[in-house]
Design a protein around this motif. Sequence first.
Motif, mmCIF file in Angstrom:
data_model
loop_
_atom_site.group_PDB
_atom_site.id
_atom_site.type_symbol
_atom_site.label_atom_id
_atom_site.label_comp_id
_atom_site.label_asym_id
_atom_site.label_seq_id
_atom_site.Cartn_x
_atom_site.Cartn_y
_atom_site.Cartn_z
ATOM 1 N N LYS A 1 8.505 -12.762 14.616
ATOM 2 C CA LYS A 1 7.950 -13.729 13.674
ATOM 3 C C LYS A 1 7.308 -12.975 12.517
ATOM 4 O O LYS A 1 6.958 -11.806 12.648
ATOM 5 C CB LYS A 1 6.888 -14.582 14.363
ATOM 6 N N PHE A 2 7.138 -13.675 11.390
ATOM 7 C CA PHE A 2 6.417 -13.057 10.281
ATOM 8 C C PHE A 2 4.972 -12.843 10.701
ATOM 9 O O PHE A 2 4.355 -13.729 11.301
ATOM 10 C CB PHE A 2 6.432 -13.976 9.055
ATOM 11 N N GLU A 3 4.436 -11.677 10.362
ATOM 12 C CA GLU A 3 3.008 -11.461 10.565
ATOM 13 C C GLU A 3 2.400 -11.011 9.243
ATOM 14 O O GLU A 3 2.995 -10.213 8.516
ATOM 15 C CB GLU A 3 2.747 -10.445 11.690
ATOM 16 N N ILE A 4 1.244 -11.614 8.938
ATOM 17 C CA ILE A 4 0.577 -11.254 7.691
ATOM 18 C C ILE A 4 -0.382 -10.107 7.978
ATOM 19 O O ILE A 4 -1.242 -10.218 8.848
ATOM 20 C CB ILE A 4 -0.139 -12.473 7.081
ATOM 21 N N VAL A 5 -0.153 -8.987 7.274
ATOM 22 C CA VAL A 5 -0.964 -7.793 7.522
ATOM 23 C C VAL A 5 -1.570 -7.293 6.210
ATOM 24 O O VAL A 5 -1.064 -7.577 5.124
ATOM 25 C CB VAL A 5 -0.127 -6.648 8.159
ATOM 26 N N GLU A 6 -2.673 -6.569 6.339
ATOM 27 C CA GLU A 6 -3.319 -5.926 5.187
ATOM 28 C C GLU A 6 -2.795 -4.512 5.072
ATOM 29 O O GLU A 6 -2.699 -3.791 6.070
ATOM 30 C CB GLU A 6 -4.831 -5.859 5.399
ATOM 31 N N GLN A 7 -2.452 -4.132 3.852
ATOM 32 C CA GLN A 7 -1.981 -2.764 3.615
ATOM 33 C C GLN A 7 -2.604 -2.253 2.326
ATOM 34 O O GLN A 7 -2.977 -3.056 1.481
ATOM 35 C CB GLN A 7 -0.458 -2.765 3.396
ATOM 36 N N PRO A 8 -2.672 -0.930 2.164
ATOM 37 C CA PRO A 8 -3.113 -0.418 0.865
ATOM 38 C C PRO A 8 -2.123 -0.857 -0.221
ATOM 39 O O PRO A 8 -0.911 -0.896 0.037
ATOM 40 C CB PRO A 8 -3.062 1.097 1.042
ATOM 41 N N ILE A 9 -2.615 -1.201 -1.403
ATOM 42 C CA ILE A 9 -1.711 -1.517 -2.511
ATOM 43 C C ILE A 9 -1.021 -0.224 -2.923
ATOM 44 O O ILE A 9 -1.679 0.759 -3.230
ATOM 45 C CB ILE A 9 -2.500 -2.116 -3.700
ATOM 46 N N PRO A 10 0.329 -0.200 -2.884
ATOM 47 C CA PRO A 10 1.029 1.066 -3.154
ATOM 48 C C PRO A 10 1.000 1.439 -4.635
ATOM 49 O O PRO A 10 0.932 0.577 -5.503
ATOM 50 C CB PRO A 10 2.462 0.766 -2.695
ATOM 51 N N GLU A 11 1.067 2.730 -4.888
ATOM 52 C CA GLU A 11 1.170 3.225 -6.268
ATOM 53 C C GLU A 11 2.643 3.325 -6.641
ATOM 54 O O GLU A 11 3.459 3.750 -5.826
ATOM 55 C CB GLU A 11 0.528 4.619 -6.386
ATOM 56 N N PRO A 12 3.011 2.937 -7.860
ATOM 57 C CA PRO A 12 4.435 3.027 -8.243
ATOM 58 C C PRO A 12 4.893 4.474 -8.396
ATOM 59 O O PRO A 12 4.222 5.280 -9.027
ATOM 60 C CB PRO A 12 4.485 2.289 -9.585
ATOM 61 N N MET A 13 6.026 4.785 -7.782
ATOM 62 C CA MET A 13 6.626 6.108 -7.917
ATOM 63 C C MET A 13 7.291 6.208 -9.298
ATOM 64 O O MET A 13 7.473 5.197 -9.977
ATOM 65 C CB MET A 13 7.708 6.314 -6.827
ATOM 66 N N PRO A 14 7.707 7.438 -9.684
ATOM 67 C CA PRO A 14 8.418 7.568 -10.961
ATOM 68 C C PRO A 14 9.621 6.618 -11.007
ATOM 69 O O PRO A 14 10.324 6.452 -10.011
ATOM 70 C CB PRO A 14 8.878 9.034 -10.963
ATOM 71 N N GLY A 15 9.834 5.981 -12.142
ATOM 72 C CA GLY A 15 10.995 5.104 -12.300
ATOM 73 C C GLY A 15 10.845 3.738 -11.663
ATOM 74 O O GLY A 15 11.809 2.973 -11.590
ATOM 75 N N THR A 16 9.642 3.406 -11.214
ATOM 76 C CA THR A 16 9.424 2.084 -10.609
ATOM 77 C C THR A 16 8.236 1.391 -11.281
ATOM 78 O O THR A 16 7.453 2.028 -11.990
ATOM 79 C CB THR A 16 9.128 2.175 -9.098
ATOM 80 N N VAL A 17 8.127 0.098 -11.025
ATOM 81 C CA VAL A 17 6.952 -0.652 -11.485
ATOM 82 C C VAL A 17 6.331 -1.361 -10.285
ATOM 83 O O VAL A 17 7.011 -1.632 -9.294
ATOM 84 C CB VAL A 17 7.321 -1.707 -12.567
#
Length: 337
Positions: free
Chosen positions: A15-31
């Motif tokens: 099932k879907f589970e809602i979890v807390e994660q660190p907000i990721p930093e964009p790698m080169p070439g991504t937003v």
Amino acid sequence: MKTMRVAQIPAPKGKFEIVEQPIPEPMPGTVRIKVAACGVCHSDALVKEGLWPGIQYPRVPGHEVAGTIDAVGEGVTRWKVGQRVGVGWNGGYCGRCDNCRRGNMFACETHQMTGISFDGGYGEYMIAPVSAVARFPDELSPVDAAPLLCAGITTFNALRNSAARPGDVVAVLGLGGLGHLGVQYAAKMGFKVVGIARGKDKEPLARQLGASIYIDSQAQDPAAELQKLGGASVVIATVTAGAAMSAVVGGLAANGTLLVIGAPESLQLSPGALIGGQLAVKGWYSGMSIDSEDTLAFSARTGVQSMNETFPFERVNEAYERMMSGKARFRVVLTMK
Ligand SMILES: [Zn+2]
Ligand SMILES: [Zn+2]
């Protein structure tokens, strides 16, 4: 450290589970995109049910993502913080493989798919490669835009790349999530649109969406009815029943095309009919980010709209069940606060 909530599938059939994660930093070439809305598509079952080989779990699905750029990675020049953007099924391309070099980026050997190869839009933030990102016009709300990034682009792009010309008879088989958009696009493109579905009760909807003719495939033979109109240049088949697709092939005009975007397990066709009518059967992949931009701009300009049922992100399990039930009218969209 700042955190975000995402809805992940921990393992196949979970099932879907809602979890807390660190907000990721964009790698080169991504937003990094702050998600405002994300459509719930039938293809998300590939992640939920573990139907796609090689998916790494946990995985956050979602490939109908509408939001705002919140941070850009190194080397990103054409995209800015604050820009409204969307991400669809295509998760970007390498630009270096043979398919990309031939201009067939949809068939890129890296096979990047949003929400499958990397985490998608069922969350407060996501990271996307710039080659997957599309701008969307101010006239559209995120809820309006989200379903157009998969259901919309697939029907719009299939039709505009078909051999049908303005004035031609174009039939849309099925009036669900894909079909209700297909009828609208076909009408706005200037085709004579025939809606085909099961039951008399769908007729008012088909006409309201822009169909000039409606065929009830339970009461009428769709092939014979199409032939009365001179035959269809294109039938765009959005259903998931192979038999329903087979039943319309006899309604194609000479040199006509059965344009397959629904995915039944198999499809039976008479080679004799193909040969005699010089008919073609063609599949269509959704499209690239630039096609998404065209889809969104065309929809805003012509008033094509997806009919949606919205659910707050927290009710993701319920939203998914609703989509899978086939009863949603017509697309299901998750909204973020
Ligand atoms: Zn989809
Ligand atoms: Zn490539």
